[in-house]
Scaffold this active site. Structure first.
Site, PDB file in Angstrom:
ATOM      1  N   LYS A  35      23.209 -38.895   0.709  1.00 40.65           N
ATOM      2  CA  LYS A  35      23.439 -39.237  -0.693  1.00 40.65           C
ATOM      3  C   LYS A  35      22.309 -38.761  -1.597  1.00 40.65           C
ATOM      4  O   LYS A  35      22.563 -38.360  -2.735  1.00 40.65           O
ATOM      5  CB  LYS A  35      23.656 -40.733  -0.867  1.00 40.65           C
ATOM      6  CG  LYS A  35      22.432 -41.608  -0.618  1.00 40.65           C
ATOM      7  CD  LYS A  35      22.750 -43.064  -0.854  1.00 40.65           C
ATOM      8  CE  LYS A  35      21.555 -43.949  -0.586  1.00 40.65           C
ATOM      9  NZ  LYS A  35      20.412 -43.673  -1.465  1.00 40.65           N
ATOM     10  N   THR A  36      21.062 -38.812  -1.107  1.00 35.56           N
ATOM     11  CA  THR A  36      19.943 -38.347  -1.937  1.00 35.56           C
ATOM     12  C   THR A  36      20.088 -36.868  -2.244  1.00 35.56           C
ATOM     13  O   THR A  36      19.826 -36.422  -3.368  1.00 35.56           O
ATOM     14  CB  THR A  36      18.602 -38.618  -1.231  1.00 35.56           C
ATOM     15  OG1 THR A  36      18.480 -40.020  -0.969  1.00 35.56           O
ATOM     16  CG2 THR A  36      17.434 -38.176  -2.100  1.00 35.56           C
ATOM     17  N   ASP A 221      21.866 -44.867  -8.256  1.00 35.57           N
ATOM     18  CA  ASP A 221      21.796 -44.900  -6.800  1.00 35.57           C
ATOM     19  C   ASP A 221      21.886 -46.347  -6.313  1.00 35.57           C
ATOM     20  O   ASP A 221      21.558 -47.281  -7.053  1.00 35.57           O
ATOM     21  CB  ASP A 221      20.468 -44.271  -6.359  1.00 35.57           C
ATOM     22  CG  ASP A 221      20.384 -44.048  -4.864  1.00 35.57           C
ATOM     23  OD1 ASP A 221      21.433 -44.086  -4.185  1.00 35.57           O
ATOM     24  OD2 ASP A 221      19.264 -43.824  -4.369  1.00 35.57           O
ATOM     25  N   GLN A 252      26.483 -51.626   2.976  1.00 39.07           N
ATOM     26  CA  GLN A 252      25.034 -51.781   2.998  1.00 39.07           C
ATOM     27  C   GLN A 252      24.530 -52.672   1.851  1.00 39.07           C
ATOM     28  O   GLN A 252      23.372 -52.577   1.461  1.00 39.07           O
ATOM     29  CB  GLN A 252      24.354 -50.411   2.936  1.00 39.07           C
ATOM     30  CG  GLN A 252      24.676 -49.518   4.131  1.00 39.07           C
ATOM     31  CD  GLN A 252      23.912 -48.216   4.097  1.00 39.07           C
ATOM     32  OE1 GLN A 252      22.709 -48.161   4.325  1.00 39.07           O
ATOM     33  NE2 GLN A 252      24.633 -47.140   3.813  1.00 39.07           N
ATOM     34  N   ARG A 608      19.681 -47.373  11.171  1.00 41.47           N
ATOM     35  CA  ARG A 608      18.366 -46.745  10.966  1.00 41.47           C
ATOM     36  C   ARG A 608      18.023 -45.846  12.153  1.00 41.47           C
ATOM     37  O   ARG A 608      17.127 -45.008  12.058  1.00 41.47           O
ATOM     38  CB  ARG A 608      17.259 -47.798  10.841  1.00 41.47           C
ATOM     39  CG  ARG A 608      17.354 -48.801   9.697  1.00 41.47           C
ATOM     40  CD  ARG A 608      17.599 -48.167   8.372  1.00 41.47           C
ATOM     41  NE  ARG A 608      19.021 -48.151   8.081  1.00 41.47           N
ATOM     42  CZ  ARG A 608      19.583 -47.407   7.121  1.00 41.47           C
ATOM     43  NH1 ARG A 608      18.830 -46.619   6.377  1.00 41.47           N
ATOM     44  NH2 ARG A 608      20.885 -47.449   6.899  1.00 41.47           N
TER      45      ARG A 608
END
Length: 734
Positions: A35-36, A221, A252, A608
């Site tokens: 996404k970044t 974001d 999330q 993670r």
């Protein structure tokens, strides 16, 4: 820069998210889906391909770390920094707006920002003025309630018009009093930064119109973590044009306890019926077993938007499940696996231990220390929250803002200068009666009183006034050095001459270095700003969060709560304490919404992991001084067997099978389950060859003590000399 270079390497859905520039857009970005990269490519696409000026774009996220990473990537795309681009956290963006516009609310632009400790001090002062017992009226609970009202977008004046604030008249009244004390000190807390920006836009349509014209394109974001006031802020700025791109993942959303409302992202299409929706379902981080196991857990939630996550990393180890006899053995096994992984070529920094609550770290820290493994704890005492650093910052705050009562209370007698609590209480009473600041109350007290204390007060206030000379122009690190020297802080710590004082001196030296780094990094813009470098520095320090200080180090294992791990990734993750009442947490188990958030938190922790994921639980756990018998977490049962590899510890099996060793190979066991050692007297014979699960084979050189308290000095063939206790060693005799 060409379109091809901006879109290079993006998959079809990522490309669609970048190129859909007009109107509202919801990007459902699963864990590890890039996404970044999408956000930064979209900004570059708007500027380079669509010809949108950088100053017409606003991008907001939740941490300075994420904002910094986004800015670096945008610069790389564009070949230089787009200085007019507003890219930062919600709080930093609102600070910039309020520094320019808060005068419209009748407030001064020179406000200071209070952290949690400062705001708690305001609540305590308020209770004192109202003659309310803090043992009955818990200051932390009151501050939390005020925070919740601010997250919901309610000022004190709004509560009187609402029926939904629970009839909490006393706390509502305290909220109003709290806001007045903040205003008297020319201070805002973190909730005010957002709430007053929304209030500014609602009360001043011309100001809102200005920022709407400026920001034609808005990107948000982590939209799943927005609260009501952030939702209102984004909606006001987007307006009818609504060139609004929000990126997030309902799976999330893990911050309901601080006001986040998952409905903001779940209802985005209801709020914007014309919205385009793009799903980023390809995971670039984790292996298939990790991704499938995590997805299987979160799919048990009802409040979510369905996604079919996939990865091209179809191979990889299954998720390891380890059941220990007790929490000590759980920690021992985690450390053993870390050392085994390092033996296989991984770095210590490739490993992270995640837990549900901070208190779980102790036993893991003890085991890591036992084996001389370096580690870092994320979310411990932050650098800028250390007492000596807060003292030094309080001096700077008071220089900038003479009405900062909390700063003055903190440093008026640090180091000791003979101005005690009685003097401060009398000055506070005068200030309260006359509507004065605490500094003005102290000055009035000193002017009307005689004696040595009054002289000391006058000397201190005169020094503060003299120190204000040059603060508008001098570099921050020079002001910081003067404060440490002339306040007596440095000299007092040097005279103390203890290891703790040396450590504090080291922290203060590092603080000055950090101030110099700030000056060097901002030298080009400091002279062009209306505000002084010191004022800008104090804003920057106030907005630093836990994760912003985190730096992954190759030589250190990372320990943190699952909440703190959001936004990070590690090759090897240990998610520990997977037991009912711990994870899911006991406070959430009777509430369906709370249980769903715990499940999302589990999903975050699991995703993670990049290469291996180990989930651990213990049959017994010491809590509050007694042994509790634990049940495995329901989340473990939600992972399909095809993605799991289950193991049980040797000690766990011994506990289940009456204390008899079930090790293969028939070797004798040497540990606390046994009352006798090979020697009749209970002593371990020197020269005995033994095998340790972590250190390998070795020879006992010395034995001290007897029974479970026996300490052994052993020379191991691989790692050299170690001194260990028999009851923790789990040694095999060779």
């Amino acid at each position: 820069m060409s379109v091809e270079s901006i879109l290079e390497g993006l998959n079809p859905e990522q490309t669609r998210a970048v190129k859909t520039t007009e109107g509202p857009l919801l990007v459902l970005a699963g864990a590890g889906s890039g996404k970044t990269r999408v956000l930064t490519s979209r900004i570059a696409y708007l500027i380079e391909v669509c010809g949108i000026p950088a100053e017409s774009i606003l991008a907001v996220t939740f941490t300075n770390k994420a904002a910094g990473e986004m800015r670096e990537r945008v610069e790389k795309h564009l070949g230089g920094e787009p200085r007019e681009l507003w890219l930062g956290t919600f709080h930093s963006v609102c600070v910039r707006i309020l520094r320019r516009e808060i005068g419209h609310l009748g407030r001064s632009r020179g406000f200071v920002i209070y952290d949690e400790g400062d705001s708690l001090g305001v609540v305590k002062e308020l209770l004192k003025r109202r003659s309310l017992d803090p043992k009955v009226h818990d200051p932390k609970r009151i501050r939390w309630r005020i925070d919740q009202w601010k997250n919901a977008g309610w000022l004190p004046s709004h509560l009187a018009q609402e029926s939904g604030f629970g009839g909490d008249e006393l706390n509502a009244d305290l909220y109003a009093g709290y806001q007045k004390l903040l205003a008297d000190s020319n201070a805002l807390d973190f909730g005010d930064l957002l709430l007053l920006t929304v209030e500014l836009f609602r009360r001043t349509p011309k100001v809102l119109a200005h920022y709407r014209r400026r920001w034609q394109y808005i990107l948000v974001d982590e939209y799943q973590d927005t609260n009501r006031v952030q939702y209102d802020l984004v909606g006001l700025l987007a307006g009818e044009r609504a060139n609004l791109c929000v990126v997030g993942d309902p799976d999330q959303s893990i911050y309901a306890w601080r006001g986040a409302d998952i409905r903001n992202i779940l209802d985005f299409e209801r709020d914007h019926p014309e919205a385009a929706v793009v799903k980023l379902e390809q995971n670039y981080r984790s292996t298939q077993p990790i991704l499938s196991g995590a997805t299987a857990v979160v799919k048990n939630n009802a409040g979510r938007k369905d996604k079919e996550m996939f990865t091209e990393r179809s191979s990889g180890a299954k998720i390891a499940r380890f059941d220990a006899l007790n929490d000590r053995e759980e920690a021992q096994e985690v450390v053993r696996r870390i050392l085994s992984s390092v033996d296989g070529g991984a770095s210590f920094g490739a490993h992270a231990i995640l837990y549900r609550t901070n208190n779980q770290s102790r036993v893991f820290e003890e085991e890591l220390l036992k084996y001389d493994i370096a580690y870092t704890v994320v979310g411990g005492v932050r650098f800028y929250e250390r007492a000596e650093v807060k003292d030094a910052l309080a001096y700077l705050r008071l220089l900038v803002n003479p009405r900062d009562d909390q700063a003055l209370r903190r440093i008026v007698n640090r180091p000791a200068r003979g101005i005690g609590k009685t003097t401060l209480d009398r000055a506070s009473e005068r200030a309260a009666r006359g509507g004065l600041s605490l500094q003005e109350g102290l000055l009035e007290y000193a002017s009307e009183s005689g004696g040595r204390t009054a002289a000391k007060v006058r000397a201190f206030l005169e020094w503060i006034e003299a120190m204000r000379e040059g603060i508008k122009t001098d570099p921050v690190h020079e002001i910081a050095s003067r404060v440490l020297e002339e306040s007596g802080m440095r000299r007092a710590l040097e005279n103390e001459a203890t290891p703790e004082a040396e450590s504090r001196l080291g922290n203060l030296a590092e603080w000055v270095v950090g101030a110099e780094d700030f000056h060097l990094a901002n030298a080009e813009v400091l002279g062009s700003e209306e505000r002084s470098g010191l004022e800008i520095y104090l804003d920057q320090v106030a907005l630093i969060a836990d994760l912003d200080n985190y730096r992954e180090r190759a030589e250190c294992v990372s320990l943190m709560t699952v909440h703190s791990s959001k936004g990070l990734e590690f090759p090897h993750i240990f998610l520990v304490g997977m037991e009912e009442g711990i994870f899911p947490h006991a406070s959430a188990m009777s509430d369906e919404d709370g249980l769903e958030e715990e499940r999302r938190l589990c999903y975050v922790g699991m995703t993670r992991a990049m290469q291996t994921l180990t989930l651990t639980a213990a049959d017994e756990r010491r809590r509050f001084g007694s042994v509790n018998y634990q049940s495995p977490s329901r989340f473990l049962d939600e992972i399909p067997d095809e993605w799991l590899e289950e193991t049980t510890s040797e000690a766990g099996r011994r506990g289940r099978y009456g204390g008899r060793s079930v090790r293969s190979g028939g070797g004798s066991s040497l540990d606390y389950s046994y009352s006798q050692e090979p020697n009749e007297s209970g002593a371990v014979p020197e020269g005995q060859r033994v095998r340790h699960a972590v250190f390998g084979d070795g020879t006992i050189l010395q034995s001290v003590g007897s029974g479970t308290n026996t300490k052994l000095r052993i020379r191991f063939d691989r790692v050299g000399m170690k001194t260990i206790m028999v009851r923790y060693a789990n040694l095999d005799l060779i």
